[in-house]
Design a protein around this motif. Structure first.
Motif, short mmCIF file in Angstrom:
data_model
loop_
_atom_site.label_atom_id
_atom_site.label_comp_id
_atom_site.label_asym_id
_atom_site.label_seq_id
_atom_site.Cartn_x
_atom_site.Cartn_y
_atom_site.Cartn_z
N GLU A 32 41.78 41.46 49.06
CA GLU A 32 42.34 40.51 47.92
C GLU A 32 41.66 39.82 47.28
OE1 GLU A 32 42.76 38.88 52.87
OE2 GLU A 32 41.31 38.11 51.85
N LEU A 33 40.56 40.31 46.43
CA LEU A 33 39.94 39.37 44.83
C LEU A 33 39.94 40.27 44.05
CD1 LEU A 33 36.87 38.67 46.64
CD2 LEU A 33 38.47 36.41 46.75
N ALA A 34 40.45 41.35 43.87
CA ALA A 34 41.53 42.23 42.74
C ALA A 34 41.50 41.57 42.02
CB ALA A 34 41.57 43.79 43.49
N ASP A 35 42.42 41.56 42.01
CA ASP A 35 43.79 40.49 41.01
C ASP A 35 43.13 39.00 40.48
OD1 ASP A 35 43.99 39.16 43.58
OD2 ASP A 35 45.82 39.21 43.64
N LYS A 36 41.67 38.70 41.02
CA LYS A 36 41.12 36.62 40.60
C LYS A 36 40.14 36.93 39.46
CE LYS A 36 43.70 35.28 44.24
NZ LYS A 36 43.83 36.06 44.76
N GLY A 37 39.94 36.28 39.58
CA GLY A 37 38.94 36.00 38.26
C GLY A 37 37.39 36.22 38.70
N ALA A 38 36.14 36.97 37.49
CA ALA A 38 34.93 36.96 37.57
C ALA A 38 34.62 35.91 38.66
CB ALA A 38 34.25 38.03 36.83
N ASP A 39 34.85 34.92 37.88
CA ASP A 39 34.17 34.03 38.53
C ASP A 39 34.33 34.08 40.21
OD1 ASP A 39 36.41 33.03 38.78
OD2 ASP A 39 36.66 30.82 38.32
N VAL A 40 35.90 34.32 40.92
CA VAL A 40 36.16 33.39 42.62
C VAL A 40 35.14 35.49 43.20
CG1 VAL A 40 37.60 34.32 44.08
CG2 VAL A 40 38.14 32.94 41.70
N LEU A 41 35.62 36.91 42.51
CA LEU A 41 35.21 37.34 42.63
C LEU A 41 33.58 37.21 43.07
CD1 LEU A 41 35.17 40.84 42.98
CD2 LEU A 41 33.81 40.95 40.85
N GLN A 57 26.71 43.96 52.21
CA GLN A 57 26.77 44.52 50.91
C GLN A 57 27.80 46.14 50.91
OE1 GLN A 57 24.73 44.81 48.94
NE2 GLN A 57 24.93 46.16 47.49
N ALA A 58 27.97 46.59 51.91
CA ALA A 58 28.92 47.88 51.90
C ALA A 58 30.68 46.98 51.31
CB ALA A 58 29.24 48.78 52.91
N ALA A 59 30.70 45.93 51.90
CA ALA A 59 32.07 45.41 51.47
C ALA A 59 31.97 44.34 50.45
CB ALA A 59 32.19 44.14 52.44
N ALA A 60 30.97 44.34 50.04
CA ALA A 60 31.49 43.67 49.05
C ALA A 60 31.16 44.70 46.80
CB ALA A 60 29.34 42.87 48.22
N GLN A 61 30.43 45.46 48.18
CA GLN A 61 30.43 46.99 46.73
C GLN A 61 31.98 47.67 46.25
OE1 GLN A 61 27.53 48.81 45.37
NE2 GLN A 61 28.61 50.57 44.80
N ALA A 62 32.98 47.89 47.77
CA ALA A 62 34.20 47.73 48.11
C ALA A 62 34.40 47.42 47.42
CB ALA A 62 34.51 48.41 49.16
N GLU A 63 34.44 45.74 47.35
CA GLU A 63 35.88 44.57 46.87
C GLU A 63 35.40 44.69 44.97
OE1 GLU A 63 38.12 42.07 46.68
OE2 GLU A 63 37.48 42.13 48.69
N ILE A 64 33.74 44.46 44.69
CA ILE A 64 33.78 44.83 43.63
C ILE A 64 34.45 46.73 42.67
CG2 ILE A 64 31.72 45.55 41.79
CD1 ILE A 64 30.11 43.52 43.58
N GLU A 65 34.62 47.19 43.50
CA GLU A 65 34.95 48.81 42.96
C GLU A 65 36.47 48.09 42.97
OE1 GLU A 65 34.43 51.91 46.12
OE2 GLU A 65 31.78 52.18 44.83
N GLN A 66 36.89 47.94 43.65
CA GLN A 66 38.75 47.20 43.60
C GLN A 66 38.83 45.95 42.59
OE1 GLN A 66 40.96 46.08 46.75
NE2 GLN A 66 39.99 47.97 48.49
N TRP A 67 37.88 45.39 42.33
CA TRP A 67 38.14 44.93 41.12
C TRP A 67 38.26 45.45 40.18
CZ3 TRP A 67 34.92 42.47 37.36
CH2 TRP A 67 35.81 41.64 36.05
N LEU A 68 36.70 46.52 39.45
CA LEU A 68 36.79 46.88 38.49
C LEU A 68 38.02 47.95 38.07
CD1 LEU A 68 33.14 47.82 38.53
CD2 LEU A 68 34.12 45.77 37.39
N ALA A 69 38.38 48.36 39.02
CA ALA A 69 39.33 48.94 38.81
C ALA A 69 40.73 48.71 38.10
CB ALA A 69 40.21 50.21 40.33
N ARG A 70 40.98 47.42 37.92
CA ARG A 70 41.88 46.53 37.46
C ARG A 70 41.64 45.99 36.10
NH1 ARG A 70 45.81 43.64 41.29
NH2 ARG A 70 45.70 45.05 43.01
N HIS A 71 40.12 45.90 35.33
CA HIS A 71 39.69 45.64 33.97
C HIS A 71 38.84 46.55 33.25
CE1 HIS A 71 39.86 42.59 37.25
NE2 HIS A 71 39.91 41.66 35.90
#
Length: 486
Positions: free
Chosen positions: A299-308, A317-331
């Motif tokens: 849900e944070l993949a299309d938000k800014g880094a501050d929101v992420l 930890q595991a959920a944070a890692q998965a969320e960050i990976e999805q965010w990075l995939a779009r940048h």
């Protein structure tokens, strides 16, 4: 539906396409679809839309059920009800009272082939509503006994409170959801039925459960056994029922003993349950409909880094890692690194954990990000993590950190881990290692100009097992507070 935490841990859901395929493959929905496609002008239904008794053998045969199976008619009737309630078939009532209605295929049936995964999941959620309602009604045998004896049903006399029944089931499934998405449970293993029942009945501060409480747990187990048997054909749960022999023992001897621990070799006799990926989706959908904050990874993949960084601060930890990976995939890497570093700055209480999540995100970025890290080498808040990243990536010409920067980064790191994990064993090990490797650590640490210095030193005093070292840490914390004017 309500669960106790204000915000639940984020759930990592399967894709909608995977979930839709799983929904279509569930025994109950697949049977409902088959009956909807079988239905036609000759299908005979009663005033409530149910198949007339004479039609049930044909419906069971269409489903491939054994004609000699005493439950075949019940399975067919259940599947037909799902078809009606989800709109797979449409029933037109008879024009005359006592007559039979007519059936046509519903619009929802076409969506299963022409619509998308979300359409399929919408139909499955409709089926879940029906089964959920069935799971909270009184036992039919009890109802029939009361009707036969008195000619009418007094639900109060039966001890049935519709809202209380719904709340209990919501609470159980909410707890099961929490156990599934939380890191502590690993999210994979099944949950013993006694533990799940006890989570709703035994007070947290109760030591030895009383006989009355144990009897309530036993009753709840039997109720949940019936309910999970209803939910399993819809794919909500994987369920190993309570051993029939154990049920007989309970009937003869009374309530079970105190709920068995998970590692007890006989615990599976008491029933084991876990939510499926489809079940996670379904319970989360019901929570969202009830206004519960139930976040999902992505849900944070299309938000800014501050929101992420702010959003993942409270993630396991595991959920944070998965969320960050999805965010990075779009940048793209360099831009992502710069945005993350900018968002990691700050002297507020949440800043250390943002920097920890930033460091976690940067560890997933390739060498293309190096210019962004070099740009912040002189930054008092980011220079330390920049040096760590550059060293780990084998970069050349990385300036050595000053002693002040090393101590600042140490305080920042411990503050972040305190925020993320509390007084964990891992953090205790880090604290012991620091005190052992640097004999004068506390003499210098209290001077570090970091907003969390005093809190970190106090925590080190709590965590260190050596009383002498712990006392040094508390003294250093007092000095730090005095220096900060607190």
């Amino acid at each position: 539906m309500s669960v106790s935490p204000a915000t639940l841990p984020p759930v990592l859901l399967h894709s909608e396409a995977e979930l839709a395929r799983a929904a279509l493959a569930t025994p109950l929905l697949s049977r409902a679809v088959r009956l909807a496609r079988w239905a036609g002008p000759e299908t005979r239904v009663g005033a409530g839309g149910e198949l007339v008794e004479a039609q049930l053998p044909a419906a069971a045969a269409e489903l491939g059920l054994d004609a000699g199976d005493p439950d075949a008619a019940a399975y067919a009737s259940e599947a037909w009800r799902i078809a009606v309630d989800t709109g797979l078939v449409e029933v037109t009532d008879a024009e005359e009272e006592g007559g039979e209605g007519t059936v046509t295929q519903g619009e929802e049936l076409a969506l299963l082939s022409s619509g998308g995964p979300r359409d399929v999941l919408g139909i499955w959620l409709g089926a879940l509503d029906t089964v959920y309602a069935d799971a909270t009604v009184p036992d039919m045998e009890d109802l029939l006994d009361v009707l036969e004896e008195k000619g009418e049903v007094d639900f109060g006399e039966l001890g049935w409170d519709p809202q209380a029944e719904a709340d209990f089931l919501d609470g159980v499934l909410g707890n099961l959801y929490l156990l599934t998405v939380g890191d502590a449970a690993g999210g994979e293993g099944p949950v013993p039925l006694p533990a799940l029942a006890a989570s709703m009945i035994v007070p947290d501060d109760m030591g030895e459960p009383t006989d009355d409480v144990l009897e309530q747990v036993s009753d709840a187990m039997m109720k949940l056994d019936d309910q999970f048997r209803l939910f399993e054909p819809l794919g909500l749960v994987e369920y190993q029922p309570v051993d029939e022999a154990l049920m007989a023992e309970i009937d003869e001897t009374g309530p079970v003993a105190e709920p068995a621990p998970v590692d007890d070799e006989d615990v599976t006799r008491y029933g084991m349950v876990r939510l499926t990926p489809l079940g996670l989706y379904g319970i989360r959908a019901r929570m969202l409909e009830a206004g519960v904050d139930a976040p999902a990874v992505g849900e944070l993949a299309d938000k800014g880094a501050d929101v992420l960084l702010e959003g993942t601060s409270g993630f396991p930890q595991a959920a944070a890692q998965a969320e960050i990976e999805q965010w990075l995939a779009r940048h793209e890497p360099l831009g992502a690194a710069r945005e993350l570093l900018a968002a990691a700055r700050g002297g507020d209480e949440g800043a250390p954990l943002r920097r920890l999540r930033c460091q976690q995100a940067l560890s997933l970025v390739g060498d293309e990000a190096e210019p962004a890290l070099r740009e912040v080498l002189d930054d008092p808040e980011l220079g330390g993590l920049a040096r760590v990243w550059l060293a780990e990536h084998g970069a050349a010409d990385v300036p050595a950190p000053s002693e002040a920067l090393v101590f600042w980064l140490t305080i920042d790191t411990i503050a972040a881990q305190l925020a993320a994990e509390g007084n964990s064993e891992e953090l205790q090990g880090l604290v012991e290692g620091l005190a052992q490797q640097h004999s004068g650590f506390f003499a210098t640490a209290w001077r570090v100009e970091h907003p969390a210095t005093a809190d970190v030193l106090e925590a080190m005093g709590r965590l260190h097992p050596d009383k002498k070292v712990a006392k040094e840490a508390r003294k250093a914390a007092f000095k730090a507070r005095s220096q900060q004017g607190l």
